[in-house]
Design an enzyme around this catalytic site. Sequence first.
Site, PDB file in Angstrom:
ATOM      1  N   HIS A  85      -0.481  -6.468   2.980  1.00  0.00           N
ATOM      2  CA  HIS A  85       0.027  -5.209   2.423  1.00  0.00           C
ATOM      3  C   HIS A  85       0.753  -4.380   3.471  1.00  0.00           C
ATOM      4  CE1 HIS A  85      -3.904  -3.282   3.726  1.00  0.00           C
ATOM      5  NE2 HIS A  85      -3.101  -2.251   3.914  1.00  0.00           N
ATOM      6  N   ASP A 221      -5.610 -11.002   2.446  1.00  0.00           N
ATOM      7  CA  ASP A 221      -4.682  -9.945   2.841  1.00  0.00           C
ATOM      8  C   ASP A 221      -4.252 -10.108   4.308  1.00  0.00           C
ATOM      9  OD1 ASP A 221      -3.174  -7.671   3.006  1.00  0.00           O
ATOM     10  OD2 ASP A 221      -4.704  -6.328   2.206  1.00  0.00           O
ATOM     11  N   SER A 651      -5.767  -0.607   8.614  1.00  0.00           N
ATOM     12  CA  SER A 651      -5.312  -1.813   7.927  1.00  0.00           C
ATOM     13  C   SER A 651      -4.698  -2.770   8.943  1.00  0.00           C
ATOM     14  CB  SER A 651      -4.277  -1.468   6.859  1.00  0.00           C
ATOM     15  OG  SER A 651      -4.867  -0.784   5.793  1.00  0.00           O
TER      16      SER A 651
END
Length: 716
Positions: A85, A221, A651
């Site tokens: 992402h 991810d 992230s």
Amino acid sequence: MRKITIILSLIFIINITAKADEGMWLPILLQQLNEKEMKSMGMRISAEDIYSVNKSSLKDAIVIFGGGCTGEVVSDKGLIFTNHHCGYGNIQKHSTLENDYLSNGFWANSFEEELPNPGLSVTFFVSMEDVTEQVLKDVTDNMSMDEKEKLIEKNSKNIIENTDLKPNTYAEVESFYYGNQYFLIVYKKYTDVRLVGAPPSNIGKFGGDVDNWMWPRHTGDFAVFRIYADENNEPAEYSKDNVPFKPNKHLTISLKGIEENDFVFIFGFPGSTREYIPAVAVDQIVNGFNPISIHLRGKKIDVIEKARNNDPLIKIQYASKSAGIANGWKKMIGESRGIRITKGIEEKISFEKEFTKWAEQNAPKYKNLLPEYDKLYNKYGSHLNNMSYYRDGLLGIEILRFAANFKSLIEAAQDKNTSDSAYNVLLARLSKYATNFYKDYNVDVDKNLFVAMIDEYISNCPQNLQSKYITSNYEKNKNSDRWSNSIYSKTIFADSSKIFDMLNSGNKKLIRNLHKDPAYLLGSEIIRYYNYEIVPELLSFYSKFDSLQNHYMAAQLEMQPDKRFYPDANFTLRVGYGNILPFHPADGVKYNWFTTLDGIIQKENPEISDYYVDPKLKELYYKKDYGQYADKDGTLHVGFIASNHTTGGNSGSPVFNADGQLIGLNFDRCWEGTMSDIKYDINLCRNISVDIRYCLFIIDKFAGATRIIDELTIVK
């Protein structure tokens, strides 16, 4: 100010008692503050192995990826791992109907096939130094906040100007503890970053927005990029002559697996937390700002997803936009819910009663702080809420925001003194902007967004805070549908071919006439109203809030000398640590700490794109062809949770085992614990990571991208 610095110094030296798990700690202070505790929890390396100024350490392999994520260097050829992402926007930019890398994945078979990403950068942390005394030189308590800010800015600028920086590095002075401490931080940025590999979205985004912020999770991810440098290993703009970057340090990857209760730690750049704000501020977030933003974002999601479900091109064009809107929407819902469940506001109120009593008895200078907060929010609360109707509402109408960006070009065309070179620069800049805009733009989607956002604004934004231009034009057109049809049928901005013809010709008469275009007029008014009616009120609020928070933070430090305080996140390098733990979010609900490929097969639903399972992945599953990436229990682990304190910016952060070896990539938090930006709770807060073994399995067994595997340093 000097007293505050001394207080902080004492805290850093003597405070070694604080609950584990919570905290985003400065790596430069690990040895003094955290090493003993980390070792007692199971860490087998030293604090200097994590952060050192004298030798290469883990910090040298951690980067800011783009403008808001973390990445890590995993090979001696500059290979980077981060989240799918985090790379999503760049993957999407390379995607077309003919080469849909979002849907099908991408794997470069050679250095020559790795794809450049203009505008993407990675930034290395070089060093940090406490400069509190220099920054606060001559700052006194009787100064106004404006005077303090100007002097602090001047002192900070002087510090940077007098810092002996090596080539290709830059420095920033960062504030900690709301202006009670300052560090000089040196960075080095590389701007040639290329896409090496990305799994298809049915792996990298498996579960989609439904599973976002949720556990159990089965999302692969991750994405793979590479840093390129010039022949001297220095930063350089993209060039075919650039070569793979040679890092000072790259991470070792462990295939050994992990167990429940194992010590783990995370290293990255958390974005923003607000752990030390008062109850009235938390109440405004939970009961004011969040509900409005949640509602507006929900309306936008409904419009976009309806269109995406009916058109494959729109599905690609609005993939990144939809994900960005939905991410914040769901996070705010979870944040508000978590604060209520854990009685976060009530806890703050209880603490503030103790604070008031302490201040009255021991520090009278602080006794009026909390009443001042109440006055501040009573005056500015409606303006804070109103911001959402512009930021999440009207500014979400794409054509209006796009048209307003032509202001400088229109003014240049009107000004006879504008040189040809300056005019041509503006034309080139807007041509590039228009190319990117129209690639991912659909006029029908935008018209529906216009209707939805205008209706919300007119119906729910307080009338005394609405733009008279907008309200009068709404009344003139009777309703939002008629107004939408009028604007989109008349504006040149709805027709990309006309815009490109105009920009390519540079026709000044046509460009001058844009000032009468209906989309430009409305877009300009929205920007004007936001910048000149809303922003000044917000800036006034933030200035007063910062002043109060500066003193309130100092007061909390003084009141609780035995509490170990970590500074709120501000997108500077931090370490968080905790344990691999299961999860009990509600009565009768218990989640295991890991997920496996079995769960992906169980979630499969061919009718829902977010739960589509690739045939190749199913084939590997049924053959149990997991290679060296299987856990000792025989399954292929996909994700795991731990009690590390994280937030946005984390992230892509590497998750390490007790030996400092890479075991996973952090990518999310459990929805029930998203309030950790304001209040951390060990019972509800879990960070979610993809198991590094699943990433390598996808790279190796699924994609056959063994050239990537061959670069890595792997221990079994």
